[in-house]
Design an enzyme around this catalytic site. Structure first.
Site, PDB file in Angstrom:
ATOM      1  N   GLU A 170       0.798  -1.228   0.000  1.00 29.71           N
ATOM      2  CA  GLU A 170       0.000   0.000   0.000  1.00 29.71           C
ATOM      3  C   GLU A 170       0.831   1.280   0.000  1.00 29.71           C
ATOM      4  O   GLU A 170       0.799   2.033   0.981  1.00 29.71           O
ATOM      5  CB  GLU A 170      -0.949  -0.001   1.202  1.00 29.71           C
ATOM      6  CG  GLU A 170      -1.855  -1.218   1.264  1.00 29.71           C
ATOM      7  CD  GLU A 170      -2.908  -1.111   2.363  1.00 29.71           C
ATOM      8  OE1 GLU A 170      -2.804  -0.229   3.214  1.00 29.71           O
ATOM      9  OE2 GLU A 170      -3.845  -1.928   2.343  1.00 29.71           O
ATOM     10  N   ASN A 310      -5.248  -5.310  -2.063  1.00 22.61           N
ATOM     11  CA  ASN A 310      -5.830  -5.173  -0.725  1.00 22.61           C
ATOM     12  C   ASN A 310      -7.158  -4.447  -0.871  1.00 22.61           C
ATOM     13  O   ASN A 310      -7.225  -3.393  -1.516  1.00 22.61           O
ATOM     14  CB  ASN A 310      -4.921  -4.335   0.192  1.00 22.61           C
ATOM     15  CG  ASN A 310      -3.735  -5.120   0.701  1.00 22.61           C
ATOM     16  OD1 ASN A 310      -3.537  -6.278   0.321  1.00 22.61           O
ATOM     17  ND2 ASN A 310      -2.961  -4.508   1.560  1.00 22.61           N
ATOM     18  N   GLU A 381      -4.978  -8.756   1.091  1.00 22.40           N
ATOM     19  CA  GLU A 381      -5.682  -8.423   2.336  1.00 22.40           C
ATOM     20  C   GLU A 381      -7.153  -8.212   2.052  1.00 22.40           C
ATOM     21  O   GLU A 381      -7.515  -7.631   1.032  1.00 22.40           O
ATOM     22  CB  GLU A 381      -5.168  -7.107   2.970  1.00 22.40           C
ATOM     23  CG  GLU A 381      -3.860  -7.224   3.688  1.00 22.40           C
ATOM     24  CD  GLU A 381      -3.384  -5.893   4.259  1.00 22.40           C
ATOM     25  OE1 GLU A 381      -4.219  -5.044   4.622  1.00 22.40           O
ATOM     26  OE2 GLU A 381      -2.156  -5.705   4.338  1.00 22.40           O
TER      27      GLU A 381
HETATM   28  C1  GBH Z   1      -4.633  -2.195   5.703  1.00 18.30           C
HETATM   29  O1  GBH Z   1      -4.847  -1.025   4.959  1.00 18.30           O
HETATM   30  C2  GBH Z   1      -3.199  -2.297   6.181  1.00 18.30           C
HETATM   31  O2  GBH Z   1      -2.374  -2.861   5.170  1.00 18.30           O
HETATM   32  C3  GBH Z   1      -3.065  -3.085   7.455  1.00 18.30           C
HETATM   33  O3  GBH Z   1      -1.776  -2.930   7.972  1.00 18.30           O
HETATM   34  C4  GBH Z   1      -4.120  -2.655   8.440  1.00 18.30           C
HETATM   35  O4  GBH Z   1      -4.017  -3.287   9.678  1.00 18.30           O
HETATM   36  C5  GBH Z   1      -5.475  -2.930   7.822  1.00 18.30           C
HETATM   37  O5  GBH Z   1      -5.600  -2.167   6.668  1.00 18.30           O
HETATM   38  C6  GBH Z   1      -6.662  -2.579   8.688  1.00 18.30           C
HETATM   39  O6  GBH Z   1      -6.760  -1.199   8.878  1.00 18.30           O
HETATM   40  O7  GBH Z   1      -7.502   7.127   8.302  1.00 18.30           O
HETATM   41  O8  GBH Z   1      -9.715   7.599   7.555  1.00 18.30           O
HETATM   42  O9  GBH Z   1      -7.811   8.578   6.430  1.00 18.30           O
HETATM   43  C7  GBH Z   1      -6.149  -0.855   4.444  1.00 18.30           C
HETATM   44  C8  GBH Z   1      -6.297   0.435   3.672  1.00 18.30           C
HETATM   45  C9  GBH Z   1      -6.211   2.782   3.795  1.00 18.30           C
HETATM   46  C10 GBH Z   1      -7.620   1.595   5.276  1.00 18.30           C
HETATM   47  C11 GBH Z   1      -6.266   3.978   4.693  1.00 18.30           C
HETATM   48  C12 GBH Z   1      -7.697   2.786   6.184  1.00 18.30           C
HETATM   49  C13 GBH Z   1      -7.430   5.107   6.422  1.00 18.30           C
HETATM   50  C14 GBH Z   1      -8.369   6.143   6.032  1.00 18.30           C
HETATM   51  N1  GBH Z   1      -6.379   1.562   4.564  1.00 18.30           N
HETATM   52  N2  GBH Z   1      -7.488   4.013   5.452  1.00 18.30           N
HETATM   53  S1  GBH Z   1      -8.352   7.456   7.165  1.00 18.30           S
END
Ligand code: GBH
Length: 480
Positions: A170, A310, A381
């Protein structure tokens, strides 16, 4: 009616990441990563938490492998801690044999248990020294050389046993959350209430560019010097949600929904598959988006053996009027959870950003397959948190029917994408094998199919979903 299925030999299992599970931050010569130092800054992590102990997986490899075996998983996706392997990170810095030995043993033990290792080289925990020394990803020339060196050290040490390599997890998160909003390490942003340094209008785009080139350099190294003898495959993992127009009848919302995916995913996937940045990004960002040199593009274009996907959820997308702000990274649009009719995209979870919408999985993977010439996909994922899970008594918490239903829906949608839409998908890793350090959210939010008792010595308790996964896949995977 066709019964949807997944191909024979489908590789399913679970995923984790080093900083989220390992603990043991200074054992056997490991040095700090940017997440170790970020967690020490007051106010950055919920509950002032850190990965200092996490699931203590560094000391519990046998227990984790036993957990995996119990689920019937065929594969395990985990990431390496760069600062265990090269504590200071750089190409002229010493390699730490103890760090290497730890992962050699782990990979051997997994193989002995009949579980295929999928290795992520980088899941956000950059050696802190590289950040201090030259600004990490902001220094393209240094970063690319150091990353390639680190990748080569790993290919050499583990390559004979590993058939699947993921260069970066990511890059959107490293770029945007690390250098625009500042929510993730190293926390740089234009918002001076959060960080003394940073420029959200330029840095995330520089960081994304560096990561793409570093990915390309590592892939070239693997193809030139390891692939023939080790016989593995290598790719990058990209994250992105499905986007549904807020008003399906408004062409501007339809366009905005498409643009949302371009800003999240095509930013990285277009250079890799099509050799350029998306037009929508060039139009909005102009000179702030770095220019490709011929040499860089030659490294990046065609650099995926497979597409690592993912995916968690979907959003409603509404266009915005007027000029985008300088720090706009989403594509001048609103991300919403209800549409014009007031319908929710999916039920609530513990994560504000995550509302399950399984059909979006089928639609997004088809969208990607069409745009990128039907690549081979490995889902790296997919998973969910549950509203209020941490507050439940153990017995109720272990009965995670909501998570089971999520997996049934999403794996079913994937089987539909394969069977009805012809998408070439060959593997799936559920997030996550166990509850773990959920970055800025600390330990309150749980994504595991295994409950980890953080107060009770990190003891692991498989939830219902850990047991159900094998049945879900047994239903779909073709027998012959
Ligand atoms: C994954 O990302 C990660 O690869 C993993 O490490 C993590 O534990 C898992 O998600 C669960 O969260 O904060 O509202 O701006 C998933 C993609 C992109 C999801 C960023 C959360 C945050 C948006 N992520 N997003 S915000």
């Amino acid at each position: 009616m066709t019964t949807s299925y997944l191909p024979k030999d489908f590789l399913w299992g679970f995923a984790t990441a080093s900083y989220q599970i390992e603990g043991a931050p200074h054992e056997d010569g490991r040095a700090d990563s940017i997440w170790d130092t970020f967690c020490r800054i007051p106010g950055k992590i919920a509950g002032a938490a850190s990965g200092d102990v996490a699931c203590d997986s560094y000391h519990r490899t046998a227990e984790d492998i036993a957990l995996l075996k119990e689920t019937g998983a065929k594969s395990y996706r985990f990431s390496l801690s760069w600062s265990r392997i090269i504590p200071l990170g750089g190409r002229n810095d010493p390699v730490n044999e103890k760090g290497i030995q730890h992962y050699v043993n782990f990979v051997d033990d997994l193989s002995a248990a009949g579980i295929e290792p999928l290795i992520t080289l980088f899941h956000w925990d950059l050696p802190d020294e590289l950040h201090k020394r030259y600004g990490g990803f902001l220094n393209k020339d240094e970063f690319v050389k150091d990353y390639e060196n680190y990748a080569r050290v790993c290919f050499k040490a583990f390559g004979s046993r590993v058939k699947f390599w993921i260069t970066f997890n990511e890059p959107w998160c490293s770029s945007i959350l690390g250098y625009s909003t500042g929510l993730f390490a190293p926390g740089r942003t234009s918002d001076r209430s959060k960080s003394a340094e940073g420029d959200s209008s330029t840095e995330p785009w520089i960081v994304g560019h560096s990561i793409l080139i570093a990915h390309g350099a590592a892939v070239k190294a693997y193809r030139d010097d390891f692939k023939a003898k080790d016989g593995g495959q290598i790719g990058i993992t990209l994250n992105g949600d499905w986007a549904v127009p807020w008003d399906e009848n408004d062409p501007q919302d339809v366009e905005a929904a498409n643009r949302k995916i371009e800003f999240a995913i095509s930013w990285f996937a277009d250079p890799i598959y099509l050799g350029k940045y998306p037009d929508s990004m060039l139009k909005q960002l102009g000179d702030r988006l770095p220019k490709w040199t011929d040499e860089e593009l030659a490294l990046v274009k065609g650099s995926n053996d497979f597409y690592g996907m993912n995916h968690y959820c979907a959003n409603y997308i509404r266009h915005k009027e007027g000029e985008p702000a300088k720090d706009d990274f989403a594509g001048n649009l609103e991300i919403l959870y209800q549409n014009k009719k007031g319908e929710w995209i999916g039920p609530e979870t513990q994560s504000v950003w995550l509302r399950p919408h399984p059909l979006g999985f089928r639609k997004l993977i088809k969208w990607l397959s069409d745009r990128y010439g039907s690549p081979t996909f490995y889902v790296t994922e997919n998973g969910t948190s549950l509203k209020g899970e941490s507050q439940l008594p153990l017995e109720q918490l272990l009965d995670d029917e909501f998570r089971c239903e999520y997996f049934r829906g999403y794996v079913g949608a994937l089987a539909d994408a394969h069977t009805l839409d012809g998408v070439d998908v060959r593997g799936y890793s559920a997030w996550s094998l166990m509850d773990n350090f959920e970055w800025a959210e600390g330990y309150e939010t749980r994504f595991g199919v295994t409950y980890v008792d953080y107060e009770g010595g990190q003891k692991r308790y498989p939830k219902k979903s850990a047991k159900e996964m094998a049945q879900i896949f047994a239903k779909y995977i073709k027998k012959e």
